[in-house]
Design a protein around this motif. Structure first.
Motif, PDB file in Angstrom:
ATOM      1  N   THR A   1     -11.634  -3.969   4.362  1.00  0.00           N
ATOM      2  CA  THR A   1     -11.195  -3.347   2.515  1.00  0.00           C
ATOM      3  C   THR A   1     -10.540  -2.673   2.145  1.00  0.00           C
ATOM      4  OG1 THR A   1     -12.518  -5.181   1.767  1.00  0.00           O
ATOM      5  CG2 THR A   1     -11.586  -3.562   0.099  1.00  0.00           C
ATOM      6  N   ALA A   2     -11.015  -1.351   3.566  1.00  0.00           N
ATOM      7  CA  ALA A   2     -10.876   0.276   2.987  1.00  0.00           C
ATOM      8  C   ALA A   2      -8.822   0.168   3.607  1.00  0.00           C
ATOM      9  CB  ALA A   2     -11.499   1.124   3.488  1.00  0.00           C
ATOM     10  N   ARG A   3      -9.517  -0.696   4.809  1.00  0.00           N
ATOM     11  CA  ARG A   3      -7.475  -0.244   5.467  1.00  0.00           C
ATOM     12  C   ARG A   3      -6.796  -1.008   4.639  1.00  0.00           C
ATOM     13  NH1 ARG A   3     -12.100  -0.379  10.542  1.00  0.00           N
ATOM     14  NH2 ARG A   3     -11.684  -2.490  10.065  1.00  0.00           N
ATOM     15  N   LEU A   4      -6.957  -2.093   4.073  1.00  0.00           N
ATOM     16  CA  LEU A   4      -5.684  -2.389   3.797  1.00  0.00           C
ATOM     17  C   LEU A   4      -5.790  -1.841   2.590  1.00  0.00           C
ATOM     18  CD1 LEU A   4      -4.357  -6.147   3.124  1.00  0.00           C
ATOM     19  CD2 LEU A   4      -6.508  -6.057   1.504  1.00  0.00           C
TER      20      LEU A   4
ATOM     21  N   LEU B   1      -2.005   0.878  -0.656  1.00  0.00           N
ATOM     22  CA  LEU B   1      -1.589   2.037  -1.636  1.00  0.00           C
ATOM     23  C   LEU B   1      -0.437   3.128  -0.759  1.00  0.00           C
ATOM     24  CD1 LEU B   1      -4.541   2.440  -3.240  1.00  0.00           C
ATOM     25  CD2 LEU B   1      -3.235   1.494  -3.919  1.00  0.00           C
ATOM     26  N   THR B   2      -0.690   2.814   0.625  1.00  0.00           N
ATOM     27  CA  THR B   2       0.576   3.870   0.899  1.00  0.00           C
ATOM     28  C   THR B   2       1.636   3.806   0.960  1.00  0.00           C
ATOM     29  OG1 THR B   2      -1.188   4.858   2.468  1.00  0.00           O
ATOM     30  CG2 THR B   2       1.350   5.185   3.597  1.00  0.00           C
ATOM     31  N   ALA B   3       1.947   2.042   1.071  1.00  0.00           N
ATOM     32  CA  ALA B   3       3.561   1.650   1.022  1.00  0.00           C
ATOM     33  C   ALA B   3       4.134   1.667  -0.115  1.00  0.00           C
ATOM     34  CB  ALA B   3       3.400   0.186   1.226  1.00  0.00           C
ATOM     35  N   ALA B   4       2.615   1.607  -1.467  1.00  0.00           N
ATOM     36  CA  ALA B   4       3.719   1.418  -3.033  1.00  0.00           C
ATOM     37  C   ALA B   4       3.667   3.174  -3.008  1.00  0.00           C
ATOM     38  CB  ALA B   4       2.556   1.641  -3.837  1.00  0.00           C
ATOM     39  N   GLY B   5       2.449   4.172  -2.805  1.00  0.00           N
ATOM     40  CA  GLY B   5       3.347   5.101  -2.783  1.00  0.00           C
ATOM     41  C   GLY B   5       4.647   5.461  -2.512  1.00  0.00           C
ATOM     42  N   ALA B   6       5.074   5.719  -1.528  1.00  0.00           N
ATOM     43  CA  ALA B   6       6.153   5.669  -0.206  1.00  0.00           C
ATOM     44  C   ALA B   6       7.622   5.044  -2.217  1.00  0.00           C
ATOM     45  CB  ALA B   6       7.487   4.353   0.303  1.00  0.00           C
ATOM     46  N   PHE B   7       7.555   4.445  -2.865  1.00  0.00           N
ATOM     47  CA  PHE B   7       8.079   3.136  -3.892  1.00  0.00           C
ATOM     48  C   PHE B   7       8.124   4.454  -5.016  1.00  0.00           C
ATOM     49  CE2 PHE B   7       7.058  -0.283  -0.946  1.00  0.00           C
ATOM     50  CZ  PHE B   7       9.678  -0.507  -0.990  1.00  0.00           C
ATOM     51  N   ASP B   8       7.165   5.186  -5.199  1.00  0.00           N
ATOM     52  CA  ASP B   8       6.582   6.497  -6.249  1.00  0.00           C
ATOM     53  C   ASP B   8       8.291   7.418  -6.240  1.00  0.00           C
ATOM     54  OD1 ASP B   8       6.393   8.217  -8.743  1.00  0.00           O
ATOM     55  OD2 ASP B   8       4.577   9.067  -7.075  1.00  0.00           O
ATOM     56  N   SER B   9       8.962   6.960  -7.537  1.00  0.00           N
ATOM     57  CA  SER B   9      10.427   7.601  -7.668  1.00  0.00           C
ATOM     58  C   SER B   9      10.125   9.230  -8.470  1.00  0.00           C
ATOM     59  CB  SER B   9      11.362   6.771  -8.749  1.00  0.00           C
ATOM     60  OG  SER B   9      10.867   6.454  -9.948  1.00  0.00           O
ATOM     61  N   THR B  10       8.896   8.906  -8.838  1.00  0.00           N
ATOM     62  CA  THR B  10       8.729  11.066  -9.498  1.00  0.00           C
ATOM     63  C   THR B  10       8.600  11.701  -8.514  1.00  0.00           C
ATOM     64  OG1 THR B  10       6.658   9.762 -10.041  1.00  0.00           O
ATOM     65  CG2 THR B  10       7.855   9.437 -11.959  1.00  0.00           C
TER      66      THR B  10
END
Length: 158
Positions: free
Chosen positions: A56-59, A64-73
């Motif tokens: 679960t930690a790896r997942l 979250l790393t992938a989602a963070g790449a889309f952080d436009s702010t």
């Protein structure tokens, strides 16, 4: 074996609190994020068996790393004058400033100082130095015509 871990982190005006509790073979992760200006911005609980925590930690890390790449702010560490065109006056001043450094000064130190003064990145200063006929590896030194030819640059008129 029961335990509780708490971790708090602040990003800009938001404070995040993660509480991890293990008890009776179950792991519970409680996340809460709030900001004085925006109120609650994150709130959730994940419950899973202790035996599944590593996967679960790896997942979660990957998601979250992938989602963070889309952080436009999120602002990248760009210099204020990044991508601004160079003027002839700026080139002349950079060349003159480079020549004031002694050859014993570490090139990285000189380049960082010039970058800070011009609100540009060290990489852009280093690249620009060779374009204006300066040797970016030796402070104070100009490129010789032979060296300039080797790296595909022409030395500007002195």
């Amino acid at each position: 074996m029961a335990f509780t871990l708490e971790h708090t982190a602040t990003h800009r005006t938001t404070t995040y609190r993660l509480t991890v509790t293990a008890d009776a073979g179950q792991l519970t992760l409680d996340l809460h994020g709030s900001s004085e200006t925006e109120g609650v911005v994150a709130d959730g609980t994940i419950r899973l068996p202790v035996s599944g925590t590593a996967e679960t930690a790896r997942l979660l890390t990957r998601a979250l790393t992938a989602a963070g790449a889309f952080d436009s702010t999120r602002k990248r560490g760009t210099a204020p004058n990044s991508h601004a065109p160079w003027t002839q006056d700026q080139d002349t001043a950079l060349r003159a400033d480079w020549q004031t450094y002694k050859e014993t000064t570490p090139a990285t130190t000189a380049i960082r100082e010039l970058a800070t003064a011009r609100q540009r990145s060290p990489g852009s200063i280093r690249a620009r130095l060779s374009r204006i006929g300066c040797d970016p590896d030796v402070p104070g030194r100009l490129l010789t015509p032979e060296t300039a030819e080797l790296i595909g640059r022409t030395t500007p008129a002195r």
